[in-house]
Write a protein that holds these residues in place. Structure first.
Motif, PDB file in Angstrom:
ATOM      1  N   GLU A   1       0.824  -1.207   0.000  1.00  0.00           N
ATOM      2  CA  GLU A   1       0.000   0.000   0.000  1.00  0.00           C
ATOM      3  C   GLU A   1       0.861   1.261   0.000  1.00  0.00           C
ATOM      4  O   GLU A   1       0.633   2.191  -0.773  1.00  0.00           O
ATOM      5  CB  GLU A   1      -0.927  -0.005   1.224  1.00  0.00           C
ATOM      6  N   VAL A   2       1.868   1.298   0.871  1.00  0.00           N
ATOM      7  CA  VAL A   2       2.724   2.476   0.973  1.00  0.00           C
ATOM      8  C   VAL A   2       3.569   2.656  -0.287  1.00  0.00           C
ATOM      9  O   VAL A   2       3.802   3.772  -0.742  1.00  0.00           O
ATOM     10  CB  VAL A   2       3.622   2.377   2.225  1.00  0.00           C
ATOM     11  N   SER A   3       4.012   1.551  -0.872  1.00  0.00           N
ATOM     12  CA  SER A   3       4.896   1.627  -2.041  1.00  0.00           C
ATOM     13  C   SER A   3       4.164   2.023  -3.311  1.00  0.00           C
ATOM     14  O   SER A   3       4.778   2.561  -4.231  1.00  0.00           O
ATOM     15  CB  SER A   3       5.591   0.280  -2.261  1.00  0.00           C
ATOM     16  N   THR A   4       2.857   1.767  -3.375  1.00  0.00           N
ATOM     17  CA  THR A   4       2.132   2.002  -4.619  1.00  0.00           C
ATOM     18  C   THR A   4       1.223   3.224  -4.591  1.00  0.00           C
ATOM     19  O   THR A   4       1.055   3.892  -5.603  1.00  0.00           O
ATOM     20  CB  THR A   4       1.282   0.775  -4.988  1.00  0.00           C
ATOM     21  N   SER A   5       0.610   3.528  -3.440  1.00  0.00           N
ATOM     22  CA  SER A   5      -0.320   4.663  -3.424  1.00  0.00           C
ATOM     23  C   SER A   5      -0.172   5.550  -2.197  1.00  0.00           C
ATOM     24  O   SER A   5      -0.330   6.760  -2.267  1.00  0.00           O
ATOM     25  CB  SER A   5      -1.763   4.154  -3.495  1.00  0.00           C
ATOM     26  N   ASN A   6       0.128   4.966  -1.028  1.00  0.00           N
ATOM     27  CA  ASN A   6       0.313   5.709   0.218  1.00  0.00           C
ATOM     28  C   ASN A   6      -0.913   6.532   0.589  1.00  0.00           C
ATOM     29  O   ASN A   6      -0.806   7.678   0.987  1.00  0.00           O
ATOM     30  CB  ASN A   6       1.544   6.610   0.145  1.00  0.00           C
ATOM     31  N   LYS A   7      -2.091   5.934   0.442  1.00  0.00           N
ATOM     32  CA  LYS A   7      -3.317   6.594   0.892  1.00  0.00           C
ATOM     33  C   LYS A   7      -3.626   6.140   2.321  1.00  0.00           C
ATOM     34  O   LYS A   7      -2.823   5.525   2.978  1.00  0.00           O
ATOM     35  CB  LYS A   7      -4.464   6.244  -0.065  1.00  0.00           C
ATOM     36  N   GLU A   8      -4.813   6.463   2.798  1.00  0.00           N
ATOM     37  CA  GLU A   8      -5.175   6.216   4.186  1.00  0.00           C
ATOM     38  C   GLU A   8      -5.207   4.730   4.565  1.00  0.00           C
ATOM     39  O   GLU A   8      -5.214   4.395   5.743  1.00  0.00           O
ATOM     40  CB  GLU A   8      -6.560   6.819   4.472  1.00  0.00           C
TER      41      GLU A   8
END
Length: 623
Positions: A295-302
Motif C-alpha cells: 500500500e505504501v509503495s504504490t499509493s500511500n493513501k489512508e
C-alpha cells in the motif's frame, strides 16, 4: 407454453435512467434500485427524462462518468471488505497491550478511526511449544483447515497447474516464478537496502522460505514485482504499452488472491482461538505487513492505517508483554533448518529470522506513523527490551543469539535514533493534548524538549567528528550507501561511512522536527535554517538513482522548510531517480513539499510537521 407465457414478465420502461444508460436490467425499486445500490452509484429515477439522455455527447460523457464511478466504488468496496476482514480477525486483541489473562482490563476501546473493538487478551503460554523440538503442541496451523496449503516437504505452489502457452494473460506458475525472482533480486533489496544479514546468521534465505509457505505473501510479492516491472517498462511507454497493461492486470489479480489468502489465514486463527500459537500468528503478521508495504509503495493513501492497526494487534498476540520477547523468539526454533548438529552456532530458523525482521519493521513503522497520527508510538514500551538505546555495538551478542535487535541492520538507523524520533512525536502529542485542555506550560515544554535537544546535538557532534576524520563532509564516498554490508564481527564499535551519513541526515531532521514542536513553524529560525541547509547539502550528494528512497522523511522535512531558491534542488533530486521515483514514498514526499510550497504565504507559526503529512487530504506514511 401457457405456463411459460403466464410466468414471463412484461418488459417495463420504468427502470431507472442509470440502468438504462448502462443497458442493464433494473428491478425498478425506489429510491435506489438493487443494481445501483450494489454498485454504490447514484440512481436516477425521475419521471422526466434527464437532459443528458440526448443520444449525443452529453449521454456519452455521462456514461463515462458513471463508468468511472463504478470503477472507483469497486475499489472502495474492496477496501471496506478488507477492513471488515481485518476487524473480524483482530476483534479479540487488546490494542492497549495489557498483560494476558487480566479480565478486569477487558473493555471496549476505540482506535483513531472510531471503530469500536471488544478487547479480550489472548494468552500465549510457553506450553504451546515443545522445548526440545521447538514445534507447537496442540496448535492449529493457520492454513491447515481453510487454505489447503501443502505439507512443508512440498511447496504449495508446486501443485499449481500451469496454464497453456496460448493463455493471453500469462498468469501461470512459470510467470509467477519469474516475478518472484524479480522481487528477490530487485524489489526486496530496493525496499530494504540495509538488510543484508551475515551468512552465519542465516542470510536472507528465510525470505524465499516464507514466500514458498505463505500464499498471501507470495501473491503480494508478485503484485509488487509486477508494479516494479511495469515502471521499468514505462521508459518506453509506446512500444511496451500492451505489456504494461498485462502487468497492471497481473498486479490486481495477484493482490486479490493475496487478500483472499489472508482472509483464510485470519479465519483459521479465529477458529483455533487460544490454540493458535506464535507460528500461526506470525504467518498472519507477515501477510498484513506485506500488504502495508504494498500500500505504501504504490499509493500511500489512508489504507495503511488499517493495515498497521491489524499488524499491531497481531504483534500483541504473538508477544503479549515486552518481557516475553526472548522467550517467544527462542521458542520459534525448528528442526528443519538449521540442523541441531550445528549447536550454538546454528543460524536463525525461518520463523526466528522472520520475527526479527518484521518486529524491527513494525517498531519503525509505529514510530514514523506516530508523527502523522499525532500520538505517542503504541509499541513504545517494547523499545527498551527489543531495541535498547544504550546498548553499544561492542556488547553485541553473537549473531545466533536471540537477544535485542540493532535497527541499523534493518533500516539503517541506530536504536536510539529511532527511539528519540518517537519521543519527539510523543512530546508533540502531549503538547497538543495540553493545549486542548488549556493547561500547556511553555516552561515544561521547553524543559522536556531540552533533554532531547541535548541528546541529539551530542550524537550529531560525535558523528560529525567521525565524518570529518573520514573526510566524508566533502567527499562523496558515501555514494556507497546502497552497497553497505552490516558488520559481521561482534567487536565492531563504530558505524560504516555510509551509515554514518545516513544517521546524520536523520538526526538533523529529528532536530528540525523538535524545533518545530517547541517553537512552531519558523523556517527563518537560525537553528532550523542551519539544519535544513546541512541536510540539503548532504542529500544533494547522495547517489543519483535510489539514495533518497530510505530518506523520504528527512527529505520531506528539509524540503518543506527550505527557502524558495532551493526548490529546484529538491525537484532535481527526484528527477535523477527516473521512473523508479514513483515506487515507494519519495513521490508522496515530493507531493507534500509541492503543496507546502504552494501555500508558503498562508502558513504561519501554528503550522507543524503533522499538518505537512496530511496536507494532501490524507495521512501519508513516509518510511
Amino acid at each position: 407454453m401457457f405456463r411459460h407465457l403466464m410466468s414471463a414478465k412484461v418488459r417495463s420502461n420504468a427502470g431507472c435512467w442509470t440502468c438504462r444508460l448502462r443497458r442493464k436490467k433494473c428491478d425498478e425499486k425506489r429510491p435506489i434500485c438493487d443494481g445501483c445500490g450494489a454498485l454504490e452509484i447514484q440512481c436516477y429515477y425521475d419521471e422526466q427524462k434527464p437532459e443528458w439522455m440526448d443520444n449525443g455527447p452529453k449521454q456519452k460523457a455521462m456514461a463515462e462518468k458513471i463508468k468511472s464511478q463504478v470503477k472507483k466504488q469497486a475499489s472502495q468496496r474492496r477496501d471496506r471488505k478488507y477492513m471488515e476482514m481485518l476487524e473480524s480477525g483482530t476483534r479479540d486483541v487488546n490494542l492497549g497491550g495489557g498483560p494476558p489473562g487480566d479480565d478486569a482490563q477487558a473493555k471496549k476501546s476505540s482506535d483513531h478511526n472510531g471503530v469500536r473493538r471488544e478487547s479480550a487478551d489472548v494468552f500465549i503460554s510457553s506450553s504451546d511449544t515443545d522445548p526440545t523440538s521447538g514445534h507447537d503442541t496442540g496448535s492449529t496451523p493457520a492454513s491447515s483447515n481453510t487454505s489447503g496449503a501443502s505439507p512443508p516437504e512440498a511447496p504449495w505452489h508446486s501443485q499449481f497447474v500451469v496454464r497453456p502457452p496460448e493463455d493471453p494473460l500469462g498468469t501461470g506458475i512459470s510467470t509467477e516464478v519469474h516475478f518472484i525472482m524479480i522481487y528477490l533480486d530487485y524489489v526486496f533489496p530496493y525496499l530494504f537496502p540495509f538488510y543484508r544479514p551475515p551468512m552465519l546468521a542465516g542470510g536472507r534465505g528465510w525470505v524465499l522460505d516464507v514466500l514458498q509457505s505463505n500464499k498471501a505473501v507470495w501473491h503480494t510479492a508478485t503484485s509488487l514485482a509486477s508494479y516494479f516491472f511495469s515502471i521499468a517498462l514505462s521508459k518506453g511507454a509506446k512500444e511496451h504499452e500492451e505489456c504494461t497493461n498485462r502487468m497492471v492486470h497481473q498486479l490486481q489479480s495477484q493482490l486479490e488472491m493475496g487478500l483472499r489468502e489472508l482472509q483464510r489465514e485470519m479465519s483459521a486463527i479465529n477458529t483455533a482461538g487460544c490454540l493458535a500459537g506464535p507460528r500461526e500468528r506470525l504467518q498472519v503478521l507477515q501477510s498484513i505487513l506485506q500488504m502495508l508495504i504494498f500500500e505504501v509503495s504504490t499509493s500511500n493513501k489512508e489504507h495503511w492505517r488499517m493495515h498497521l492497526d491489524a499488524a499491531i494487534a497481531m504483534f500483541l498476540q504473538i508477544i503479549p508483554t515486552p518481557e516475553m520477547w526472548t522467550e517467544v523468539l527462542d521458542g520459534l526454533y525448528t528442526l528443519k533448518w538449521p540442523p541441531p548438529s550445528m549447536g550454538l552456532h546454528r543460524p536463525f530458523s525461518t520463523p526466528q529470522a522472520a520475527l526479527r525482521f518484521f518486529t524491527a519493521n513494525i517498531l519503525y513503522v509505529d514510530v514514523m506513523s506516530s508523527i502523522t497520527l499525532e500520538q505517542a508510538p503504541r509499541l513504545q514500551k517494547y523499545q527498551a527490551p527489543v531495541i535498547p538505546g544504550c546498548k553499544s555495538l561492542g556488547s553485541r551478542p553473537n549473531v545466533q543469539t536471540a537477544g535485542p535487535l540493532f535497527m541499523e541492520e534493518f533500516v539503517g538507523l541506530q536504536n536510539w535514533v529511532v527511539q528519540i524520533i518517537g519521543d519527539i512525536a510523543a512530546l508533540d502529542a502531549w503538547k497538543k493534548e495540553q493545549k486542548r485542555a488549556g493547561s500547556l506550560s511553555t516552561t515544561e515544554l521547553v524543559q522536556r524538549g531540552k533533554v532531547m535537544n541535548d541528546a541529539i546535538k551530542a550524537g550529531l557532534e560525535v558523528m560529525e567528528s567521525e565524518a570529518q576524520e573520514m573526510q566524508l563532509a566533502s567527499n562523496p564516498i558515501h555514494a556507497m550507501l546502497l552497497n553497505h554490508t552490516p558488520p559481521s564481527e561482534p567487536g565492531l564499535t563504530s558505524l560504516s561511512p555510509p551509515l554514518l551519513i545516513h544517521n546524520i541526515i536523520w538526526l538533523q531532521a529529528a532536530l528540525t522536527y523538535l524545533h518545530v514542536v517547541i517553537s512552531g513553524w519558523q523556517p527563518s529560525c537560525p537553528e532550523i535554517r542551519n539544519s535544513v541547509s546541512r541536510m540539503t547539502m548532504l542529500l544533494s550528494e547522495l547517489p543519483q538513482d535510489t539514495g533518497i528512497r530510505t530518506l523520504a522523511w528527512p527529505f520531506c522535512i528539509a524540503g518543506c522548510l527550505s527557502p524558495p531558491e532551493d526548490e529546484c534542488k529538491y525537484r532535481a533530486m527526484v528527477l535523477r531517480m527516473g521512473a523508479v521515483s514513483v515506487f515507494g514514498t519519495v513521490k508522496g514526499a515530493m507531493e507534500i513539499m509541492e503543496a507546502v510550497w504552494a501555500q508558503r504565504n498562508q502558513i504561519d507559526e501554528s503550522w507543524d510537521v503533522a499538518k505537512c503529512m496530511r496536507i494532501l487530504g490524507h495521512g501519508v506514511l513516509l518510511i
